[in-house]
Design an enzyme around this catalytic site. Structure first.
Site, PDB file in Angstrom:
ATOM      1  N   LYS A 117       0.853  -1.189   0.000  1.00 35.30           N
ATOM      2  CA  LYS A 117       0.000   0.000   0.000  1.00 35.30           C
ATOM      3  C   LYS A 117       0.881   1.228   0.000  1.00 35.30           C
ATOM      4  CE  LYS A 117      -4.475   0.787   0.270  1.00 35.30           C
ATOM      5  NZ  LYS A 117      -5.458  -0.226  -0.150  1.00 35.30           N
ATOM      6  N   SER A 372      -7.687  -5.670 -11.146  1.00 34.79           N
ATOM      7  CA  SER A 372      -6.309  -5.183 -11.351  1.00 34.79           C
ATOM      8  C   SER A 372      -5.427  -6.331 -11.851  1.00 34.79           C
ATOM      9  CB  SER A 372      -5.715  -4.669 -10.044  1.00 34.79           C
ATOM     10  OG  SER A 372      -6.072  -3.331  -9.836  1.00 34.79           O
TER      11      SER A 372
HETATM   12  N1  GLU Z   1      -6.996   0.008  -3.545  1.00 37.43           N
HETATM   13  C1  GLU Z   1      -7.716  -1.193  -3.830  1.00 37.43           C
HETATM   14  C2  GLU Z   1      -7.796  -2.076  -2.606  1.00 37.43           C
HETATM   15  O1  GLU Z   1      -7.666  -1.625  -1.506  1.00 37.43           O
HETATM   16  C3  GLU Z   1      -7.183  -1.900  -5.065  1.00 37.43           C
HETATM   17  C4  GLU Z   1      -5.773  -2.365  -5.009  1.00 37.43           C
HETATM   18  C5  GLU Z   1      -5.245  -2.880  -6.343  1.00 37.43           C
HETATM   19  O2  GLU Z   1      -5.995  -2.974  -7.282  1.00 37.43           O
HETATM   20  O3  GLU Z   1      -4.055  -3.168  -6.391  1.00 37.43           O
HETATM   21  O4  GLU Z   1      -8.081  -3.240  -2.705  1.00 37.43           O
END
Ligand code: GLU
Length: 480
Positions: A117, A372
């Site tokens: 993250k 993704s």
């Molecule tokens: N920000 C999104 C999550 O918390 C997507 C993360 C991603 O697609 O890598 O799952």
């Protein structure tokens, strides 16, 4: 592998509040697994934490120092994956906790990435578009310098406060420095023209809907709650009308559920007769607020949304919203965690003791990272989904349809023929892959819950993740 003394580690980990909440949930589940403390600690810790500060020049010429993080929680699978958040609340604790949740989320839905993250501590409304672009590009440059981004290393995506536009800037910055054939796969959630994928924007909300639908389709679970089976006819409220909250609500209402309450920064509204989502969005666009909408009642405070009568509560904003302070007043029977970490560990126990069904974040909001994954695959394959087979499938279906016509003597209408012979486009395949993944993961979690005689899907989801990651570590061994 032998257990070791990890007192320092335990003290280190407990200095972080949100990260500690995630670890509490992990510990509850770890008891049901066969791994020793050393291995469990290796799964729990954040493998790398990068804290960066850099200057930008504001539009008025002043210099401002910006603070950001990128945390790679687990390198058991590469690349690591997770969004980048822009919010004034971003800090090391939050980024570590969210990175850890990404690891478990990916494992639960069988997406072959470690968790990561990123975050930049800014309120987007305090910056012009030009300044936001500068911040995004400079942050990306810092990630590149330290090897914290790349198609095989660490792949960011949108999160709270970011979207396709920021991901496009990230790709463009990366490309200027890395002449890599797979460069487009260094980030997901990009605009379609830059290697993005159809269906990524709505993916998290769509996944939330699929997850709720799966939960509502289990007759025994619904009977325990005194509810009928299925989404149709159920009432729900949503906290947060951002990308996730809006899309989850959209698909819920399309499936026949009734939206009766909404909370946003400016306040909350309630209407037992139902709220028209699209009209509400238009109203907010025009007036800047959801308050005073149609026949709905304004609630005193945004947090009052948690106490209204409804079947399903969807927290779709930020973490730590359901706490000891409000858990006892929640009337909803199903808590569908569209946000990351919306319920504190203790509030979870309070809700569970009252018999509520909690569909945990680590499973329910995985739709974003699932799609993704499809985008990353598309980018490294360098071919759009459907390109190779759509026309071939359509002509095969047409031959079958004509054959049926000649055998049965029936003539299909143009409309029927169009439906019967439709070859899958990229969006169809993405949506079907997302649905399949959400269904399978729910079944896995339910099986684990039943096998251990638990009344708690969160613990079951964590058990699923710990087992998958633990087995991988056992097979790999630890690098000497
Ligand atoms: N920000 C999104 C999550 O918390 C997507 C993360 C991603 O697609 O890598 O799952």
């Amino acid at each position: 592998m032998k257990a070791q003394n990890n007192d320092n580690l335990t003290t280190y980990m407990s200095t972080y509040k949100f990260y500690e909440q995630v670890n509490k949930n992990f510990d509850k589940a770890a008891k049901y697994t066969r791994f020793d403390k050393g291995l469990l600690n290796q799964i729990k810790v954040c493998n790398t934490v990068y804290h960066v500060t850099f200057p930008i020049e504001k539009d008025d010429g002043r210099i401002e120092v910006i603070e950001g993080w990128r945390v790679e929680h687990s390198h058991h699978k590469m690349p690591t994956k997770g969004g980048i958040r822009y919010s004034h609340k971003v800090d090391e604790d939050e980024t570590m906790a969210l990175a850890a949740l990404m690891t478990y989320k990916c494992a639960i839905v069988d997406v072959p990435f470690g968790g990561a993250k990123g975050g930049i501590k800014i309120s987007t409304r305090d910056y012009s578009d030009r300044e936001l672009e500068k911040i995004t590009r400079r942050y990306t440059f810092e990630l590149i310098k330290k090897g914290f981004i790349g198609p095989a290393v660490d792949v960011p995506a949108p999160d709270y406060g970011t979207g396709a536009r920021e991901m496009g800037w990230i790709l463009d910055t990366y490309r200027q420095i890395n002449n890599d054939i797979n460069a487009e796969a260094c980030v997901t959630g990009k605009p379609i023209q830059q290697g993005g994928i159809q269906g990524r924007k709505e993916a998290t909300g769509r996944g939330v809907y699929f997850g709720i639908r799966e939960a509502c389709n289990v007759k025994e679970d619904m009977e325990k709650l005194g509810l009928s089976t299925g989404v149709e006819g159920k009432t729900f409220v949503v906290q947060g009308l951002g990308n996730v909250g809006f899309h989850a609500s959209k698909y819920m209402t399309e499936a026949g559920a009734k939206l009766v309450g909404v909370a946003e920064i400016e306040g909350a509204i309630y209407d037992p007769n139902g709220i028209d989502l699209n009209k509400l969005m238009e109203y907010r666009q025009d007036t800047g607020s959801i308050l005073g909408f149609g026949t709905s009642t304004d609630l005193n405070d945004s947090s009052d949304i948690f106490t209204v009568e409804c079947d399903i509560l969807i927290p779709a904003a930020l973490e730590s919203q359901i706490t000891d302070e409000n858990a006892n007043d929640i009337k909803a029977k199903i808590i569908a965690e569209a946000a990351n970490g919306p319920t504190t560990s203790h509030a979870h126990d309070v809700l569970k003791d009252r018999g509520a069904l909690i569909i945990p974040d680590s499973y329910l909001n995985a739709g974003g990272v699932i799609v993704s994954y499809f985008e990353w695959l598309k980018d490294i394959q360098h071919v759009r989904y459907g390109r190779m087979n759509k026309r071939f499938d359509e002509s095969s279906f047409m031959k079958i349809a004509r054959e049926i016509e000649s055998i049965s003597g029936k003539k299909f209408t143009d409309e029927e023929l169009k439906n019967l012979t439709h070859g899958a486009e990229e969006y169809d395949l993405v949506d079907s892959g997302l649905e399949e993944t959400m269904i399978n993961a729910y079944q896995q979690i339910r099986e684990i819950r039943d096998e251990h005689d638990l009344d708690d899907l969160r613990t079951a989801a964590f058990i699923s993740a710990i087992n998958k990651i633990g087995i991988m570590y056992e097979q790999m061994g630890i690098f000497p």
